[in-house]
Design a protein around this motif. Structure first.
Motif, short mmCIF file in Angstrom:
data_model
loop_
_atom_site.label_atom_id
_atom_site.label_comp_id
_atom_site.label_asym_id
_atom_site.label_seq_id
_atom_site.Cartn_x
_atom_site.Cartn_y
_atom_site.Cartn_z
N THR A 60 -53.00 -13.66 32.45
CA THR A 60 -52.60 -12.79 31.60
C THR A 60 -53.41 -12.86 30.23
OG1 THR A 60 -50.45 -12.79 32.89
CG2 THR A 60 -50.19 -11.75 30.43
N LYS A 61 -53.21 -14.19 29.71
CA LYS A 61 -53.86 -14.21 28.35
C LYS A 61 -55.32 -13.95 28.29
CE LYS A 61 -54.83 -18.04 25.01
NZ LYS A 61 -55.65 -17.18 24.41
N ARG A 62 -55.96 -14.09 29.51
CA ARG A 62 -57.33 -13.85 29.44
C ARG A 62 -57.61 -12.36 29.62
NH1 ARG A 62 -60.45 -12.95 34.52
NH2 ARG A 62 -62.68 -13.66 34.42
N TRP A 63 -56.67 -11.48 30.19
CA TRP A 63 -56.83 -10.29 30.24
C TRP A 63 -56.60 -9.80 29.08
CZ3 TRP A 63 -53.01 -6.29 30.33
CH2 TRP A 63 -53.20 -5.14 31.08
N LEU A 64 -55.70 -10.09 28.17
CA LEU A 64 -55.32 -9.71 26.83
C LEU A 64 -56.29 -9.89 25.88
CD1 LEU A 64 -51.48 -10.50 26.63
CD2 LEU A 64 -52.42 -8.23 26.99
N ASP A 65 -56.75 -11.30 26.06
CA ASP A 65 -58.06 -11.82 24.94
C ASP A 65 -59.13 -10.97 25.14
OD1 ASP A 65 -56.07 -13.71 24.06
OD2 ASP A 65 -57.32 -15.37 25.25
N ARG A 66 -59.53 -10.25 26.33
CA ARG A 66 -60.78 -9.37 26.54
C ARG A 66 -60.60 -8.24 25.44
NH1 ARG A 66 -59.96 -8.71 32.58
NH2 ARG A 66 -61.07 -10.59 33.33
N THR A 67 -59.34 -7.57 25.18
CA THR A 67 -59.25 -6.63 24.06
C THR A 67 -59.47 -7.27 22.83
OG1 THR A 67 -57.63 -5.25 25.47
CG2 THR A 67 -57.52 -4.89 23.20
N GLY A 69 -61.03 -9.75 21.79
CA GLY A 69 -62.41 -9.97 21.59
C GLY A 69 -63.26 -8.83 21.43
N GLU A 70 -62.91 -7.55 21.83
CA GLU A 70 -63.67 -6.49 21.91
C GLU A 70 -63.48 -5.90 20.44
OE1 GLU A 70 -62.87 -2.91 24.22
OE2 GLU A 70 -62.65 -4.45 25.84
N LEU A 71 -62.47 -5.94 19.65
CA LEU A 71 -61.84 -5.59 18.29
C LEU A 71 -62.40 -6.64 17.26
CD1 LEU A 71 -58.10 -4.68 19.27
CD2 LEU A 71 -60.10 -3.15 18.87
N SER A 72 -62.79 -7.91 17.75
CA SER A 72 -62.80 -8.59 16.45
C SER A 72 -64.23 -8.46 15.74
CB SER A 72 -63.07 -10.27 17.08
OG SER A 72 -63.85 -10.55 18.11
N GLY A 73 -65.20 -8.01 16.58
CA GLY A 73 -66.51 -7.55 16.14
C GLY A 73 -66.32 -6.28 14.87
N ALA A 90 -59.29 3.38 17.12
CA ALA A 90 -59.72 4.06 18.14
C ALA A 90 -60.11 3.20 19.18
CB ALA A 90 -61.08 4.65 17.57
N ALA A 91 -60.97 2.00 18.97
CA ALA A 91 -61.30 0.97 20.02
C ALA A 91 -60.08 0.41 20.80
CB ALA A 91 -62.31 0.13 19.49
N LEU A 92 -58.98 0.12 20.16
CA LEU A 92 -57.82 -0.42 20.71
C LEU A 92 -57.11 0.50 21.57
CD1 LEU A 92 -55.51 -2.35 21.03
CD2 LEU A 92 -54.45 -1.26 18.94
N PHE A 93 -56.99 1.87 21.23
CA PHE A 93 -56.58 3.09 22.10
C PHE A 93 -57.41 3.16 23.23
CE2 PHE A 93 -55.48 7.83 22.43
CZ PHE A 93 -54.72 7.50 23.43
#
Length: 195
Positions: A60-67, A69-73, A90-93
């Protein structure tokens, strides 16, 4: 050749667990199924994850961390804070919609897992609100935002936009007009932060 416990990594176990969950769902997936998919004994899986609950929490943590990670940039990006805030929301949505729409079976599985996850969901929300706080702090520093407490403002922004990232609203994300509703909320939030 089947992997041995020496070549077995936590990441490989998590990848296999995700596939097993996709095939069997959270109610029927077992550690034995994961081990079978990897060609190892279930004891080998338990060497990496002491319990089934620990394995489910990690996946579950791995799945959530993908999001996250995308946003940190976006947070670290060089654009103006207002643009970063708009892009981040917008990226979170988009990320949440993609997860719900591209693989509905796995999304439903993760809905079950996040309900039982010990700390993974709380840590995910903390990570996301920390990212938002960094964007708001940058806006305060440049004079584009006014916020006496960027962390409180970040939590407020996160809650105000919840309809567009909280998985309980996933059914609404494909309804006609949702993009316009999202833009209206983002506009209101940004105007509220302006100095």
């Amino acid at each position: 050749m089947a992997p041995t416990s020496e070549t077995l990594t936590a990441e490989r176990i998590l990848e296999a667990t995700e596939e097993v969950l996709r095939r069997h769902g959270p109610a029927k997936a077992t550690v034995v199924d994961v081990a079978r998919a990897l060609g190892v004994s279930h004891g080998s899986v338990y060497r990496h994850f002491r319990t089934k609950a620990a394995l489910r929490e990690a996946v579950t943590k791995r799945w959530l961390d993908r999001t996250s990670g995308e946003l940190s940039g976006i947070v670290a990006g060089g654009s103006a804070p207002e643009a970063r805030l708009r892009d981040w929301l917008a990226a979170l949505f988009a990320a949440k919609r993609r997860k719900a729409g591209d693989d509905p079976e796995l999304f439903a599985t993760y809905m079950v897992l996040t309900d039982e996850a010990g700390t993974a969901v709380g840590e995910h929300i903390t990570d996301l609100t920390t990212q938002l706080a960094r964007i708001i702090e940058a806006g305060v520093e440049t004079g584009s935002f006014t916020a006496t407490d960027p962390e409180a403002s970040a939590r407020a922004v996160f809650q105000a936009t919840g309809r567009f990232h909280d998985p309980c609203y996933a059914r609404e994300w494909e309804q006609p007009g949702v993009e316009g509703e999202f833009e209206a909320v983002v506009e209101l939030v940004v105007r509220g932060l302006h100095a």
